[in-house]
Design a protein around this motif. Structure first.
Motif, PDB file in Angstrom:
ATOM      1  N   GLU A 143     -33.085   1.030  27.782  1.00  0.00           N
ATOM      2  CA  GLU A 143     -32.898   0.230  26.937  1.00  0.00           C
ATOM      3  C   GLU A 143     -32.447  -0.986  27.391  1.00  0.00           C
ATOM      4  OE1 GLU A 143     -30.151   1.452  23.719  1.00  0.00           O
ATOM      5  OE2 GLU A 143     -30.591  -1.286  22.928  1.00  0.00           O
ATOM      6  N   ALA A 181     -20.999  25.810  19.784  1.00  0.00           N
ATOM      7  CA  ALA A 181     -19.761  24.967  19.001  1.00  0.00           C
ATOM      8  C   ALA A 181     -18.509  24.925  19.272  1.00  0.00           C
ATOM      9  CB  ALA A 181     -20.293  24.608  17.774  1.00  0.00           C
ATOM     10  N   LEU A 192     -13.581  29.222  12.606  1.00  0.00           N
ATOM     11  CA  LEU A 192     -13.124  27.742  13.163  1.00  0.00           C
ATOM     12  C   LEU A 192     -11.932  26.976  12.320  1.00  0.00           C
ATOM     13  CD1 LEU A 192     -14.619  24.727  13.394  1.00  0.00           C
ATOM     14  CD2 LEU A 192     -15.901  25.174  10.891  1.00  0.00           C
ATOM     15  N   LEU A 244      -9.406  24.527  14.431  1.00  0.00           N
ATOM     16  CA  LEU A 244      -8.920  24.055  14.330  1.00  0.00           C
ATOM     17  C   LEU A 244      -7.569  23.789  14.542  1.00  0.00           C
ATOM     18  CD1 LEU A 244     -11.991  22.567  11.882  1.00  0.00           C
ATOM     19  CD2 LEU A 244     -11.683  21.333  14.775  1.00  0.00           C
ATOM     20  N   MET A 252       4.481  -2.236  24.923  1.00  0.00           N
ATOM     21  CA  MET A 252       3.378  -2.914  25.777  1.00  0.00           C
ATOM     22  C   MET A 252       3.234  -3.876  24.811  1.00  0.00           C
ATOM     23  SD  MET A 252       0.131   0.448  26.105  1.00  0.00           S
ATOM     24  CE  MET A 252       0.445   1.211  27.188  1.00  0.00           C
ATOM     25  N   THR A 270       2.861   1.406  21.872  1.00  0.00           N
ATOM     26  CA  THR A 270       1.798   0.391  21.782  1.00  0.00           C
ATOM     27  C   THR A 270       1.657  -0.670  20.138  1.00  0.00           C
ATOM     28  OG1 THR A 270       0.177   2.119  20.741  1.00  0.00           O
ATOM     29  CG2 THR A 270      -0.217   1.594  23.522  1.00  0.00           C
ATOM     30  N   PRO A 271       1.314  -1.668  20.787  1.00  0.00           N
ATOM     31  CA  PRO A 271       1.713  -2.159  19.222  1.00  0.00           C
ATOM     32  C   PRO A 271       0.766  -1.616  17.873  1.00  0.00           C
ATOM     33  CG  PRO A 271       0.884  -3.639  21.109  1.00  0.00           C
ATOM     34  CD  PRO A 271       0.644  -2.262  21.292  1.00  0.00           C
ATOM     35  N   THR A 318      -2.798  -1.762  17.466  1.00  0.00           N
ATOM     36  CA  THR A 318      -2.893  -0.754  18.277  1.00  0.00           C
ATOM     37  C   THR A 318      -3.422   0.722  18.826  1.00  0.00           C
ATOM     38  OG1 THR A 318      -2.514  -1.893  19.900  1.00  0.00           O
ATOM     39  CG2 THR A 318      -3.553   0.182  21.198  1.00  0.00           C
ATOM     40  N   VAL A 358     -14.783  17.440  11.174  1.00  0.00           N
ATOM     41  CA  VAL A 358     -14.959  18.870  10.433  1.00  0.00           C
ATOM     42  C   VAL A 358     -15.292  19.100   9.325  1.00  0.00           C
ATOM     43  CG1 VAL A 358     -12.369  19.045   9.317  1.00  0.00           C
ATOM     44  CG2 VAL A 358     -12.356  17.843  11.905  1.00  0.00           C
ATOM     45  N   LEU A 416     -19.080  20.048   9.979  1.00  0.00           N
ATOM     46  CA  LEU A 416     -19.764  21.790  10.280  1.00  0.00           C
ATOM     47  C   LEU A 416     -19.885  22.884   9.868  1.00  0.00           C
ATOM     48  CD1 LEU A 416     -16.475  21.741  13.542  1.00  0.00           C
ATOM     49  CD2 LEU A 416     -19.212  21.906  13.260  1.00  0.00           C
ATOM     50  N   ALA A 433     -22.984  24.708  15.315  1.00  0.00           N
ATOM     51  CA  ALA A 433     -23.698  23.743  16.530  1.00  0.00           C
ATOM     52  C   ALA A 433     -25.178  22.980  15.710  1.00  0.00           C
ATOM     53  CB  ALA A 433     -24.845  25.082  17.684  1.00  0.00           C
ATOM     54  N   LEU A 479     -22.758  20.844  14.846  1.00  0.00           N
ATOM     55  CA  LEU A 479     -22.302  19.407  15.636  1.00  0.00           C
ATOM     56  C   LEU A 479     -23.450  18.313  15.654  1.00  0.00           C
ATOM     57  CD1 LEU A 479     -19.464  18.702  16.521  1.00  0.00           C
ATOM     58  CD2 LEU A 479     -20.380  20.846  18.553  1.00  0.00           C
ATOM     59  N   ILE A 538     -26.362   3.107  19.201  1.00  0.00           N
ATOM     60  CA  ILE A 538     -27.717   2.340  19.799  1.00  0.00           C
ATOM     61  C   ILE A 538     -27.413   1.504  19.050  1.00  0.00           C
ATOM     62  CG2 ILE A 538     -29.425   2.635  20.510  1.00  0.00           C
ATOM     63  CD1 ILE A 538     -28.981   5.417  21.043  1.00  0.00           C
ATOM     64  N   PHE A 577     -24.901  -1.081  19.201  1.00  0.00           N
ATOM     65  CA  PHE A 577     -25.376  -1.717  20.762  1.00  0.00           C
ATOM     66  C   PHE A 577     -26.172  -2.754  20.995  1.00  0.00           C
ATOM     67  CE2 PHE A 577     -24.734  -2.660  25.601  1.00  0.00           C
ATOM     68  CZ  PHE A 577     -26.213  -2.070  25.810  1.00  0.00           C
ATOM     69  N   TRP A 578     -27.602  -2.699  20.527  1.00  0.00           N
ATOM     70  CA  TRP A 578     -28.845  -3.211  20.540  1.00  0.00           C
ATOM     71  C   TRP A 578     -28.667  -4.660  19.535  1.00  0.00           C
ATOM     72  CZ3 TRP A 578     -31.798  -3.015  15.950  1.00  0.00           C
ATOM     73  CH2 TRP A 578     -32.959  -4.312  15.568  1.00  0.00           C
ATOM     74  N   VAL A 583     -26.067  -7.005  21.208  1.00  0.00           N
ATOM     75  CA  VAL A 583     -26.974  -7.494  22.396  1.00  0.00           C
ATOM     76  C   VAL A 583     -27.688  -8.764  22.824  1.00  0.00           C
ATOM     77  CG1 VAL A 583     -27.929  -7.111  24.840  1.00  0.00           C
ATOM     78  CG2 VAL A 583     -26.023  -5.192  24.296  1.00  0.00           C
ATOM     79  N   CYS A 584     -28.203  -8.261  21.373  1.00  0.00           N
ATOM     80  CA  CYS A 584     -29.365  -9.223  21.490  1.00  0.00           C
ATOM     81  C   CYS A 584     -29.594 -10.188  20.240  1.00  0.00           C
ATOM     82  CB  CYS A 584     -31.139  -8.375  21.007  1.00  0.00           C
ATOM     83  SG  CYS A 584     -31.501  -6.714  22.250  1.00  0.00           S
TER      84      CYS A 584
END
Lengths: 622, 224
Positions: A31, A162, A230, A234, A580, B37-38, B41, B57, B60, B151, B154, B166, B169-170, B173-174
């Motif tokens: 990309e 998983a 699970l 967890l 910080m 951290t603040p 944050t 969670v 699953l 699985a 997930l 994605i 991001f595209w 950027v664009c």
């Protein structure tokens, strides 16, 4: 067993998983290359390929889990278990084949990036051979190997894709984080290749991978199986992560804040001391009542009732610049029955051009005069009341003016370059010289590197102050200790004189074993290395270090560490405080162990570009 | 019958609500107390982790659990339309996610007491992350409603995260502004408050996704 057959079978088993990972990992680089082509920069990828390296360990773990699950799911497992197959050889082959295939797929973005960059003409070969590139490449190669090994071992024992992936990733993260918290004294054996702090990770990742591989073989051979649910997983994961974070927080956030106050906006927020009272910004007393900070203005002599001293203006030499010691904001205060005074040394100089043959001229200072000033607090401001000329101490060194000053028993000991002067300050408005020793510090070399285990420090040849203070001042001068006008890096406890040195890697305590008329002899007593987490935040050398009442206070930017450095005990960290986005400007330990901390928050600026200033009262970390 | 389905799903998923709420509150209390951290944050870190972890969670085994435990046969024999079964699962999950963010957001606002951030800023930030979590979970339902294993669930939810990343991001950027506004990640903004229209604009898309998910769930019969 036909190994070639097994290899072929394994590749076929994994082909869809490898293709899926390949597709996933190549999306961003492709990309990015397309976007670069559209913008006219050429068809290449750089940042996208580097970004995918972050996902490589995760995908390696997925491939490992898929690799194991392909043969260890319920039905196939029973099948090949009943056959005369060498389990260890089979698992070893699975491991190696899957690892090679995974690494081959995960290397594709990097290869794509290099190839496209070469073809587009934007690639510089010398960038590839830079040591830090190899260090990064090595780190990003070893991490997928580690996650692959851990996930492989977990899946052999858990037999659920998983869950074993999650457990494997959690173990990998723990292994990466734990070294940051433990005070391990591991030498960097590959410091020419990897970064200093990551030198520990190289053996750790290799060891973890090897251990996981061996464990997987044993688990397969003995048919170990861990039943998981699970819910239980967890809860266990969350509890472990919480425990890890508590451990982390305990390392860096274990000093309680008793009070916090916003005290206006300013760049200069120094804490000074008169006897037991703390002074803030040279104008305000800081009082602590019931763990609450309160500020009261300092009030000097009443200008209406007290006889005004003769106004002595600073002796300003024509066209000269003036720099003061201590720097602006720092003060050496002195309280007598007559009032509150502070002492400042003014260095008057001219800036000249120093011609050098065949080179550009150099700007150099030419010091004309050194003057010790006394200012008295009258009303709410300090007014000069006395000055003492110390220009003779410059001797033949006019291009520098190294200073040092300390008030000891109503006497001010001043160092100017290689000379020392002792001034009677019993009456601050009438300073008098007691002793002058010119050019006696030529043997004193100022060190900023690590000390050997045994060394000698020249002893100041002045008789006006007692021996203990002579030793202290000599040591502080040797290291050009910046805050020597009101603190020290020497601790005297039960008659034992200790010198504390803080470097990037450790804290060292040297003990003064003996001295004679010329030298003080020191021996290394103990070294306490910083943990990698502390190493990230420790300041180099001994800057912003303060020793008081058997404790070492080391502060820099956003963090403060307190150590117990009493002789007869091991150096032990008592507390660590991090805040910080704050710059820790100054600290003042109180007699009961509590700490007053002055900070500025450089993210919050007012319209005059001044940061918000805060005062913190911290609990006694002991 | 729908109420009974809701009750069944509520009981089955109560442990997820308790787990996520307990973990969120524990980490919130810890981070806001130690203040390394603040506050902002801390809020962003907790919100972003919640935005990814809580949907995972729930995802699953919300659908694949019935397959794994082989209770789906019994569930499909109950005389209720499939869409009710699907929506009972979705509503309980969404309600659980919302409740967790509600409680966490209130705690984030109460603990600092306005010492660093402006009032209601942390609450708003966390609730925007909660909205993003709901959107991500809804998209997962369209892809993960037919999964048979944890699985696969997930992988489905990871694919949803990555796909939106994605697109985001595209869009960044664009500089495709309309695409930015439909991305769930755009809801977490520090520089300016998210417009209510951005949040409301997600609704038509979510409705479409839910209808697709419901249809796919109803088609599971063919694959059993």
């Amino acid at each position: 067993m036909r190994i070639s057959g097994i290899v072929h079978q394994q590749i076929c088993q994994l082909k869809w998983h490898l293709l899926a990972c390949f597709g996933l990992i190549m999306v961003l680089p492709v990309e990015e290359a397309i976007v670069n082509l559209q913008t006219g920069d050429g068809f290449y990828s750089a940042g996208g390929a580097a970004f995918t390296a972050l996902f490589a360990p995760l995908l390696a773990g997925l491939i490992a889990c898929a690799n194991v699950q392909a043969d260890l799911n319920e039905k196939r497992y029973i099948f090949w278990r009943s056959k005369p197959a060498g389990i260890k050889l089979l698992m070893a082959l699975k491991f190696v084949i899957g690892l090679i295939a995974a690494l081959a797929v995960l290397a594709c973005p990097a290869v794509f990036s290099i190839v496209t960059s070469i073809l587009s003409g934007g690639f510089h070969f010398n960038e590839l051979v830079a040591p830090n590139v190899w260090a990064l490449a090595l780190t990003f190669l070893l991490m997928p190997i580690m996650t692959y090994s851990l996930c492989f071992a977990c899946n052999v024992i858990v037999r659920n894709t998983a869950r074993s992936w999650l457990i494997g990733m959690f173990l990998a993260c723990s292994l990466l984080i734990l070294p940051l918290m433990l005070p391990l004294d591991v030498k960097d054996v590959v410091t020419d290749v990897v970064f200093g702090i990551s030198g520990f990770y190289l053996p750790m990742m290799l060891t973890a991978s090897a251990v996981a591989f061996v464990f997987a073989l044993l688990a397969a051979q003995h048919d170990w199986h861990l039943q998981t649910s699970l819910k239980g997983m967890l809860w266990a994961t969350a509890a472990l992560v919480f425990a890890l974070m508590i451990l982390l927080a305990n390392q860096v956030a274990n000093i309680k804040v008793l009070d916090e106050q916003h005290v206006g906006d300013s760049w200069h927020n120094d804490l000074n001391r008169i006897e037991d009272r703390i002074i803030y910004r040279d104008r305000t007393y800081v009082d602590i009542d019931d763990d609450r900070i309160s500020l009261t203005d300092m009030k000097g002599a009443d200008p209406n009732t007290s006889p005004l001293p003769e106004m002595l203006l600073p002796r300003e030499l024509k066209d000269c610049n003036d720099s003061t010691y201590p720097d602006f904001g720092d003060r050496m205060f002195h309280e007598t029955a007559d009032g509150i005074y502070n002492y400042t040394i003014h260095r008057y100089y001219l800036t000249e051009l120093f011609e050098r043959p065949n080179r550009q001229p150099l700007k150099r200072r030419n010091y004309k005069s050194i003057v010790l000033n006394t200012d008295k607090l009258i009303g709410k401001s300090f007014r000069p009341v006395c000055d003492l000329d110390l220009s003779d101490c410059l001797t033949d060194q006019k291009d520098r003016a190294w200073m040092g000053m300390r008030l000891i028993d109503n006497m001010i000991v001043v160092r100017v370059n290689n000379s020392v002067v002792v001034v009677n300050a019993k009456d601050p408005s009438k300073l008098k010289r007691i002793e002058t020793k010119l050019d006696v510090l030529k043997k004193l070399r100022f060190f900023h590197t690590e000390d050997p285990n045994r060394f000698a420090i020249p002893l100041l040849p002045i008789e006006s102050i007692n021996l203990e203070n002579r030793v202290k001042f000599s040591i502080d001068l040797r290291y050009s200790y910046p805050g020597m006008y009101n603190s020290s890096m020497v601790d005297i406890h039960n008659g034992v004189i200790s010198l504390l040195r803080v470097s990037e890697k450790n804290i060292s305590r040297f003990v003064v074993t003996n001295w004679d008329n010329e030298n003080i002899y020191c021996t290394l007593a103990e070294t306490r290395p910083f943990t990698p987490l502390e190493h990230l935040t420790a300041a180099p050398y001994s800057w912003r270090t303060l020793v008081r009442n058997g404790r070492l206070y080391h502060y820099h930017q956003e963090n403060l560490m307190v150590f117990d450095i009493r002789p007869g005990h091991r150096i032990r960290k008592l507390g660590h405080f991090v805040r910080m986005q704050h710059d820790f400007h100054d600290i003042a330990p109180l007699n009961d162990g509590r700490i007053l901390l002055s900070t500025t928050n450089y993210r919050e600026m007012n319209e005059y570009n001044e940061p918000k200033a805060y005062l913190y009262l911290l609990e006694n970390p002991g | 019958m729908f109420r009974m389905l809701l009750w069944k799903e509520w009981k089955e998923n109560l442990w997820k609500l308790c787990f996520c709420a307990a973990a969120s509150l524990a980490f919130t209390i810890m981070l806001f107390r130690i203040r390394i951290t603040p506050d902002l944050t801390n809020c962003i870190a907790i919100s972003v982790v919640q935005m990814f972890a809580i949907p995972i969670v729930y995802a699953l085994d919300i659908f694949s659990g019935e397959m794994t435990n082989r209770t789906i046969h019994l569930l499909f024999k109950i005389p209720v339309p499939r869409k009710q079964t699907f929506f009972s699962k979705y509503l309980i999950s969404a309600a659980g996610i919302l409740l967790i963010f509600l409680v966490t957001g209130l705690l984030m606002e109460a603990m600092p007491g306005g010492r660093e951030a402006t009032p209601l800023f942390l609450l708003r930030m966390n609730w925007c992350a909660g909205t993003a979590a709901i959107v991500l979970f809804t998209w997962f339902c369209a892809f993960g409603c037919q999964t048979r294993t944890e699985a696969a669930s997930l992988v489905a939810i990871s694919a949803v995260f990555v796909a939106w990343a994605i697109i985001f991001f595209w869009a960044m950027v664009c500089e495709v502004h309309w695409a930015r506004h439909i991305t769930p990640y755009y809801l977490i903004r520090i520089d300016a408050p998210v417009s209510p229209w951005t949040i409301l604009g997600q609704i038509p898309g979510l409705a479409l996704v839910l209808s697709v998910a419901c249809g796919r769930y109803a088609d599971i019969r063919r694959y059993l």
